[in-house]
Design a protein around this motif. Structure first.
Motif, short mmCIF file in Angstrom:
data_model
loop_
_atom_site.label_atom_id
_atom_site.label_comp_id
_atom_site.label_asym_id
_atom_site.label_seq_id
_atom_site.Cartn_x
_atom_site.Cartn_y
_atom_site.Cartn_z
N ILE A 22 25.15 59.95 33.38
CA ILE A 22 25.96 58.83 32.88
C ILE A 22 27.42 59.26 32.77
O ILE A 22 28.33 58.55 33.20
CB ILE A 22 25.43 58.35 31.51
CG1 ILE A 22 24.03 57.74 31.68
CG2 ILE A 22 26.38 57.35 30.89
CD1 ILE A 22 23.32 57.47 30.37
N ILE A 23 27.65 60.44 32.22
CA ILE A 23 29.01 60.95 32.06
C ILE A 23 29.69 61.13 33.42
O ILE A 23 30.84 60.75 33.62
CB ILE A 23 29.00 62.27 31.26
CG1 ILE A 23 28.60 61.99 29.81
CG2 ILE A 23 30.37 62.95 31.31
CD1 ILE A 23 28.33 63.24 28.99
N ALA A 38 35.71 51.38 32.86
CA ALA A 38 34.55 52.21 32.52
C ALA A 38 33.84 51.62 31.31
O ALA A 38 33.74 52.25 30.26
CB ALA A 38 35.00 53.64 32.27
N THR A 39 33.33 50.42 31.46
CA THR A 39 32.61 49.76 30.38
C THR A 39 31.13 50.10 30.47
O THR A 39 30.64 50.54 31.52
CB THR A 39 32.76 48.24 30.49
OG1 THR A 39 32.15 47.80 31.72
CG2 THR A 39 34.24 47.84 30.51
N MET A 40 30.45 49.90 29.38
CA MET A 40 29.01 50.16 29.37
C MET A 40 28.32 49.35 30.48
O MET A 40 27.47 49.86 31.21
CB MET A 40 28.42 49.76 28.01
CG MET A 40 28.90 50.62 26.86
SD MET A 40 28.46 52.36 27.01
CE MET A 40 27.12 52.47 25.84
N ILE A 58 23.55 57.34 24.88
CA ILE A 58 24.90 57.33 24.32
C ILE A 58 25.01 56.26 23.24
O ILE A 58 24.57 55.12 23.43
CB ILE A 58 25.93 57.09 25.44
CG1 ILE A 58 26.31 58.43 26.07
CG2 ILE A 58 27.20 56.46 24.91
CD1 ILE A 58 26.06 58.53 27.51
N ALA A 59 25.58 56.65 22.11
CA ALA A 59 25.59 55.77 20.94
C ALA A 59 26.45 54.52 21.14
O ALA A 59 26.07 53.43 20.74
CB ALA A 59 26.06 56.53 19.72
N ASN A 60 27.61 54.68 21.77
CA ASN A 60 28.50 53.55 21.97
C ASN A 60 29.63 53.91 22.93
O ASN A 60 29.69 55.05 23.42
CB ASN A 60 29.07 53.09 20.63
CG ASN A 60 29.66 54.25 19.87
OD1 ASN A 60 30.40 55.05 20.42
ND2 ASN A 60 29.29 54.36 18.60
N THR A 61 30.49 52.99 23.17
CA THR A 61 31.55 53.19 24.15
C THR A 61 32.47 54.35 23.77
O THR A 61 32.86 55.15 24.62
CB THR A 61 32.39 51.90 24.29
OG1 THR A 61 31.49 50.82 24.55
CG2 THR A 61 33.36 52.02 25.44
N ALA A 62 32.81 54.44 22.50
CA ALA A 62 33.69 55.52 22.05
C ALA A 62 33.07 56.89 22.35
O ALA A 62 33.76 57.80 22.82
CB ALA A 62 33.97 55.38 20.56
N GLU A 63 31.79 57.02 22.11
CA GLU A 63 31.15 58.31 22.37
C GLU A 63 31.13 58.61 23.86
O GLU A 63 31.29 59.76 24.27
CB GLU A 63 29.72 58.34 21.82
CG GLU A 63 29.20 59.77 21.67
CD GLU A 63 27.69 59.86 21.71
OE1 GLU A 63 27.04 59.23 20.87
OE2 GLU A 63 27.16 60.55 22.62
N LEU A 64 30.96 57.59 24.65
CA LEU A 64 30.98 57.79 26.11
C LEU A 64 32.33 58.36 26.56
O LEU A 64 32.40 59.35 27.27
CB LEU A 64 30.70 56.46 26.80
CG LEU A 64 30.72 56.47 28.33
CD1 LEU A 64 29.65 57.41 28.87
CD2 LEU A 64 30.51 55.07 28.89
N LEU A 69 35.99 63.01 28.07
CA LEU A 69 37.18 63.83 27.83
C LEU A 69 36.81 65.29 27.64
O LEU A 69 37.46 66.18 28.20
CB LEU A 69 37.92 63.31 26.59
CG LEU A 69 39.14 64.13 26.22
CD1 LEU A 69 40.16 64.13 27.34
CD2 LEU A 69 39.75 63.64 24.92
N ASP A 70 35.79 65.55 26.87
CA ASP A 70 35.43 66.94 26.64
C ASP A 70 35.01 67.62 27.95
O ASP A 70 35.34 68.78 28.20
CB ASP A 70 34.32 67.08 25.60
CG ASP A 70 34.35 68.44 24.92
OD1 ASP A 70 35.26 68.66 24.11
OD2 ASP A 70 33.51 69.29 25.24
N GLU A 71 34.32 66.87 28.76
CA GLU A 71 33.96 67.35 30.10
C GLU A 71 35.21 67.82 30.86
O GLU A 71 35.24 68.90 31.44
CB GLU A 71 33.29 66.19 30.86
CG GLU A 71 32.69 66.57 32.19
CD GLU A 71 31.33 67.20 32.03
OE1 GLU A 71 30.83 67.29 30.89
OE2 GLU A 71 30.78 67.64 33.06
N LEU A 72 36.24 66.99 30.82
CA LEU A 72 37.48 67.32 31.53
C LEU A 72 38.18 68.53 30.92
O LEU A 72 38.77 69.34 31.64
CB LEU A 72 38.43 66.12 31.50
CG LEU A 72 38.01 64.94 32.37
CD1 LEU A 72 38.87 63.73 32.07
CD2 LEU A 72 38.09 65.31 33.84
#
Lengths: 234, 234
Positions: A22-23, A38-40, A58-64, A69-72
């Motif tokens: 998903i990420i 990049a919407t759900m 994934i809990a919600n859009t913010a977490e997505l 970002l952390d991936e990047l």
DNA sequence: ACCTGAACACCGTTCAAGT
DNA sequence: ACCTGAACACCGTTCAAGT
């Protein structure tokens, strides 16, 4: 029949949903179409499923967006050469580059305060470099936040709202045009300083200004005492 | 505005649509329910009309929020006492207060670069104070942006995403909790500096930190040469 | 001329129901 | 157990049609 020996150019036929997948798909959409796409629903559609399925992982859009970002941040270049301040500048610029490369993500970063493992590693590197430069530990600790917030905020301000999209033909440029017009139209009576120095306020290339700002921040951080007691250590 | 001699507590029964009225109503919604509720549809509903009607006066949602912000900037306190840097700090703090008082508006400010008449007046005051402090004109001109961006970005970062709303019971606090947990859980091997100084990084009251940051910014701006030629003036 | 009903093309999130 | 169709409650913006 004939399970899965398919053309690799086509969608890999439902490769089993997972957080990682998903990420990755979300990152791809952000890269090509911008954060606002990049919407759900759209990510789910790209993965050949309905939006409800994403909520299993994934809990919600913010977490997505946070996870992307952390991936990047995991891909920041590891270490450069030079003095501590040169390396710090290089590190911050590479962070800024990531945010500029993915317009809209900076805005997320500003609101969600990255807390993933890769973000913490970035914090550690910045703090370590300040300490290497013999900046007092309390100033370094507070300066960390100031530096990262500046870079993030700056990227957010300059990143185009809708990247590959309908509006904003040359968005940041257009934005600057509006600002330039507003400043040049400044009334010399009510706003004399702006009227006189409008050109100077607007001068400089973005990279020049970021470089200068980072230098100014480091200088200010190193020179300004905090109200926090420094005699914490023995 | 528009003195209709009615009960001021009840809705003034369709007081003729106008740009001013729309902005005032939007401000009221932002004040009571937060920026995310100040949608075209909701504002229109509050004004007893359909969303299409707003487009006669306002181009789009961004312009609506932009107009509201400039309205608020018109109410900044005019002048304080003290040295130039004390007055500058006071001015920036009053700007920060506005952004904190209307959570969510800071985020707008970060993206739309306020260019209304009241915003330009704010720029002029900041620039004027820096010049009064005998900061070199090129550094003052570039520092203006740095100062305002810091304050705006800081407010955006700390303003709760959804104010009087469903989620976020004590949002900024919760956010800080997540950050605190992430930093305290830092691995001493891979992130030694954060592991050692987590408490210091998290220390201080928000107002202390803003005050310190503004001082550090001013010091850094005054001390850091820009690449822009300073011999512009004769 | 000024205003707007109704439609178009989307959202995030939930939950009962399916496999 | 894992997944999802369908629904709920919203969005911004446009435009043909009304007054």
């Amino acid at each position: 029949m004939a399970n899965t020996t398919r053309s690799r150019r086509e969608r890999p036929a439902k490769p089993a949903l997972s957080r990682q997948w998903i990420i990755a798909e979300t990152l791809e959409i952000i890269r090509t179409e911008g954060l606002e796409k990049a919407t759900m629903r759209r990510v789910a559609h790209a993965l050949d499923t309905g939006p409800a399925s994403l909520y299993v992982y994934i809990a919600n859009t913010a977490e997505l967006h946070s996870a992307v970002l952390d991936e990047l941040l995991g891909a920041l270049p590891p270490e450069s050469e030079g003095t501590w301040s040169e390396r710090l500048e290089a590190l911050l610029r590479s962070y800024a580059d990531v945010l500029f490369a993915y317009p809209g993500l900076a805005r997320s970063a500003l609101l969600i305060r990255p807390t993933g493992p890769n973000a913490v590693r970035l914090y550690d590197r910045v703090l370590g470099l300040l300490l290497e430069g013999e900046v007092a530990v309390d100033r370094a600790a507070w300066g960390l936040d100031l530096l990262l917030q500046y870079v993030t905020g700056n990227a957010a301000e300059h990143s185009t709202p809708s990247p590959g999209d309908i509006d904003t033909p040359a968005d940041d440029e257009a934005e600057m045009g509006i600002l330039a017009r507003a400043l040049h139209a400044a009334d010399p009576t009510t706003t004399p300083h702006i009227a006189e120095h409008a050109d100077l306020v607007l001068s400089g290339e973005p990279t020049q200004r970021v470089t200068w700002a980072i230098q100014a921040l480091i200088a200010g951080i190193a020179a300004t005492p905090t109200p926090v007691a420094t005699d914490i250590r023995p």
